[in-house]
Structure formats: C-alpha cells, structure tokens
Design an enzyme around this catalytic site. Structure first.
Site, PDB file in Angstrom:
ATOM      1  N   ASP A 181      67.939 -52.459  64.196  1.00  0.00           N
ATOM      2  CA  ASP A 181      68.576 -51.504  65.119  1.00  0.00           C
ATOM      3  C   ASP A 181      69.958 -51.158  64.572  1.00  0.00           C
ATOM      4  O   ASP A 181      70.628 -52.025  64.010  1.00  0.00           O
ATOM      5  CB  ASP A 181      68.711 -52.142  66.522  1.00  0.00           C
ATOM      6  CG  ASP A 181      68.713 -51.112  67.635  1.00  0.00           C
ATOM      7  OD1 ASP A 181      69.624 -50.268  67.647  1.00  0.00           O
ATOM      8  OD2 ASP A 181      67.818 -51.160  68.485  1.00  0.00           O
ATOM      9  N   ASN A 182      70.373 -49.899  64.752  1.00  0.00           N
ATOM     10  CA  ASN A 182      71.756 -49.565  64.350  1.00  0.00           C
ATOM     11  C   ASN A 182      72.707 -49.660  65.549  1.00  0.00           C
ATOM     12  O   ASN A 182      73.905 -49.400  65.414  1.00  0.00           O
ATOM     13  CB  ASN A 182      71.830 -48.177  63.703  1.00  0.00           C
ATOM     14  CG  ASN A 182      71.484 -47.062  64.674  1.00  0.00           C
ATOM     15  OD1 ASN A 182      71.168 -47.318  65.828  1.00  0.00           O
ATOM     16  ND2 ASN A 182      71.537 -45.831  64.196  1.00  0.00           N
ATOM     17  N   THR A 238      72.250 -46.684  70.505  1.00  0.00           N
ATOM     18  CA  THR A 238      71.883 -46.683  71.935  1.00  0.00           C
ATOM     19  C   THR A 238      71.315 -48.035  72.371  1.00  0.00           C
ATOM     20  O   THR A 238      71.187 -48.293  73.559  1.00  0.00           O
ATOM     21  CB  THR A 238      70.859 -45.569  72.260  1.00  0.00           C
ATOM     22  OG1 THR A 238      69.714 -45.750  71.419  1.00  0.00           O
ATOM     23  CG2 THR A 238      71.443 -44.198  72.045  1.00  0.00           C
ATOM     24  N   ASP A 275      70.465 -48.866  59.942  1.00  0.00           N
ATOM     25  CA  ASP A 275      70.034 -47.538  60.368  1.00  0.00           C
ATOM     26  C   ASP A 275      68.773 -47.159  59.585  1.00  0.00           C
ATOM     27  O   ASP A 275      68.832 -46.993  58.355  1.00  0.00           O
ATOM     28  CB  ASP A 275      71.176 -46.544  60.070  1.00  0.00           C
ATOM     29  CG  ASP A 275      70.827 -45.119  60.464  1.00  0.00           C
ATOM     30  OD1 ASP A 275      69.654 -44.848  60.794  1.00  0.00           O
ATOM     31  OD2 ASP A 275      71.738 -44.276  60.436  1.00  0.00           O
ATOM     32  N   TYR A 287      64.706 -33.589  69.968  1.00  0.00           N
ATOM     33  CA  TYR A 287      63.859 -34.757  70.209  1.00  0.00           C
ATOM     34  C   TYR A 287      62.387 -34.370  70.056  1.00  0.00           C
ATOM     35  O   TYR A 287      61.638 -35.004  69.314  1.00  0.00           O
ATOM     36  CB  TYR A 287      64.125 -35.271  71.622  1.00  0.00           C
ATOM     37  CG  TYR A 287      63.390 -36.541  71.995  1.00  0.00           C
ATOM     38  CD1 TYR A 287      63.617 -37.738  71.316  1.00  0.00           C
ATOM     39  CD2 TYR A 287      62.493 -36.560  73.060  1.00  0.00           C
ATOM     40  CE1 TYR A 287      62.966 -38.908  71.683  1.00  0.00           C
ATOM     41  CE2 TYR A 287      61.845 -37.724  73.433  1.00  0.00           C
ATOM     42  CZ  TYR A 287      62.078 -38.898  72.745  1.00  0.00           C
ATOM     43  OH  TYR A 287      61.435 -40.049  73.121  1.00  0.00           O
ATOM     44  N   THR A 313      58.656 -44.302  81.317  1.00  0.00           N
ATOM     45  CA  THR A 313      58.478 -45.750  81.500  1.00  0.00           C
ATOM     46  C   THR A 313      59.774 -46.333  82.050  1.00  0.00           C
ATOM     47  O   THR A 313      60.860 -45.851  81.735  1.00  0.00           O
ATOM     48  CB  THR A 313      58.126 -46.400  80.149  1.00  0.00           C
ATOM     49  OG1 THR A 313      56.922 -45.782  79.667  1.00  0.00           O
ATOM     50  CG2 THR A 313      57.891 -47.891  80.282  1.00  0.00           C
TER      51      THR A 313
END
Ligand code: UDP
Length: 328
Positions: free
Chosen positions: A32-33, A36, A57, A146, A176
């Site tokens: 994970d970078n 978020t 990243d 996106y 979700t």
C-alpha cells in the site's frame, strides 16, 4: 504454504482480505502507498510470521522476492470524493498499477484477481445490471477517471489472459460497507453515520430517490475467495441485490443511531448514477455464492465499529472542495 500479494492492503477491502487469507493459512504480503489506506487497519497483523508489509506505490515497478501463488489487485482510491481529489493517481493505479501487477503475475506464474467495480456500468440504462451490459459511462466527467481506469483494467487483464495465457479473475464490486470504512471518505454510509455521531444533519444529495444496493464486507470477501478459486475468467458481479433509495437509507440510519437531527438536501453531484442493483445470477450459479448478511445485521456491526472510534477520529473530517463538481 501458499503465498499471496494483496495490493491496497491497508484499505477497507484490502485489510479484510488480509485477515481472511491469514485466517486461511496463507503467507500474506500486503502492499500500500497509504494515500487512502491506513496502517491502523492492518496493525494487528504486524509481528505475525506469515505477514509482511511493503510501503510501495504499485504504479511503480513492483518487486516481491520469492514465489507467489496469487495476486489480488485492490489498490485504488474508491470513493467519489477520493478520486475527485486525486484523479491522476486514480488513473495511474488502474492502468500502470494493474500493468505492473499483471507483469509480476506473469513472471511468478501466479493467478491474479483484479478488483473492478459497478462503476464500469456508469449511470446504467439496464436494471438490474448483468455482466453482459456494457455500460453508460461519461469518459470526461468527474467519475471518468475511476470508471475508465477500471474499464481499461478489465481490458488489459483479459488481454493478458488471452495473449499470455495468464490465469485471471475479475470481480465487479457493488457498494460494500462494514467496519474500517474511512469516516471521511465521502461515501454515503460513513457520511450519514459520522453526521449522526457528531450531531449534524444528514446530507442527502439530490432528492434521495437514487438507489444503491449495499453488501456487507464479509459477504463480499467470501464471494472474492470463491471467485479466486473458480476457473471463470470473465467478470462476475458481487454485491447484495437488496436495493434501497438514499432517502430511505437515511431513515434507516436515523433509526439505527437514534439521532435527533434531520435530513437536509444538497445538489446532486454530476453523473451520480440514478439506480444500481447487481444481477448476481452468475455468482449464484458459478460460485454457489449469495449474500447472507442482511442490512439490519450488517448496519448494527458497522455502527458498533464507528461508535468505538475516538473523539479525535470522529472529528477528522477533511472537507474537500466538492463544489465545482456539483450541478448548480
Ligand atoms: N450521497 C448522499 N449524501 C452524502 C454522500 C452521498 O446523498 O453525504 C449519495 C450520493 O450522491 C450517491 C449515493 O449517496 O447517490 C451513494 O454515494 P457513495 O459516494 O456512497 O457511492 P457511489 O455509489 O455513488 O459510488
């Protein structure tokens, strides 16, 4: 011991997937970078012998030593407010990021499952959405960064399957919810619950007649595990078909939290889908899967999580400048 790489490991879905594969006896490499994602979501896994974490990243070249049996590509901003704030990273992780993951899968001979989304259907004109529906996406609207990244991601994944014979799986994830959602990610559920807990009015965008279908995270994870172990390479919808309007959803949250606040109405963001409901016939027949947790039960568990947050976390409400994306 089977080895799996999970990108986006510190995010909402990624962290639940890490938990599931640890529980199933895998060696899990999380990546994970942290743009978020949050380390807090996977803190409890640090120190386990079969867990390791790469702060990296995935849009840049990925190196993971040793063998890998599976890759789950779940790195991406995933809420409208996040991808409006960081549009270029959103495009990069869905294009350069998936390309790196596919290359790594090919080099390791690993099976790869990529997280796609109901956003590939855009503002759908077919209801409920079947996997055969090609969608109604505005490529140059705010959600285009996106939606089109995810559509490209599906295309390149199928190309690696067809051209390189790579074992690939594509899950189209519908809305979700559950513990570890970010309170300030702008999504409707954390927005409403956060507002109720802070004693603010609940903000309905538009007139609230738009619909969504909410799936509890444990059900989603079970569907993903089944898809990973299936031999089906085409996209599969995973979601809960129980559809509700946003106005009715606000009423449910008011009841659940017992807030005395009222609802207030704000402008509807551009290209906000009017309706969304998964057709899960494929998941039912191919994966023998269907959601088991209804909204009442899922919301109770989710509310318990949000209630346990500290006052400081509760007040952490980044207010992104959303205005220029709202219809005036
Ligand atoms: N929404 C809302 N109030 C909020 C946040 C969202 O009415 O404070 C609406 C939003 O416009 C959309 C729906 O709730 O119609 C679901 O939004 P979300 O961002 O959770 O996910 P989406 O399904 O749009 O990607």
């Amino acid at each position: 011991m089977k080895r799996i790489l999970i990108t986006g490991a510190a995010g909402f879905l990624g962290s639940h997937l890490c938990d599931r594969f640890i529980r199933d006896g895998y060696h899990v490499s999380g990546m994970d970078n942290l743009i978020t994602g949050r380390l807090k979501n996977i803190e409890h896994l640090f120190g386990l012998e079969n867990f390791e974490f790469y702060h990296h990243d995935v849009s840049k070249f990925i190196h993971v030593p040793g063998k890998l049996d599976y890759i789950l590509h779940f790195a991406s901003p995933a809420s409208p407010i996040d991808y409006l704030k960081i549009p270029i990273q959103t495009l990069k992780v869905g294009s350069l990021g998936v390309h790196n993951c596919l290359g790594l899968a090919k080099a390791k001979g690993a099976r790869i499952l990529i997280a796609s989304t109901s956003e590939v259907y855009g503002d759908p004109t077919v209801h409920p959405q079947t996997e055969e529906y090609w969608g109604n996406v505005n490529p140059v609207g705010p959600r285009g960064v996106y939606d089109e990244a995810k559509r490209f991601q599906e295309a390149i994944t199928m190309a690696y399957n067809n051209f390189h014979g790579l074992e690939t799986r594509i899950v189209r994830i519908f809305n979700t919810y559950g513990p570890r959602m970010r309170l300030n990610d702008g999504r409707v559920l954390p927005a409403f619950i956060g507002q109720a807990l802070r004693g603010e009015d609940l903000t309905i965008f538009g007139d609230g007649s738009q619909t969504r279908s909410f799936c509890y995270v444990d059900d989603l994870v079970e569907g993903i595990v089944r898809l990973l172990h299936s031999d089906y390479a085409y996209p599969v919808n995973i979601g809960n078909p129980s559809e509700i309007s946003i106005a009715e959803f606000a009423e449910e949250i008011i009841k659940l939290t017992g807030t005395k606040q009222k609802v207030i109405y704000k402008d509807l963001p551009i290209d906000d889908p009017k309706q969304r409901q998964p057709d899960i016939t494929k998941a039912q027949s191919i994966l023998k899967w269907q959601p088991l947790i209804d909204r009442a039960e899922g919301l109770k568990k989710t509310y318990a999580f949000f209630k346990s947050l500290s006052q400081e976390e509760l007040m952490e409400t980044d207010h992104y400048n959303f205005d220029k994306y709202i219809i005036k």
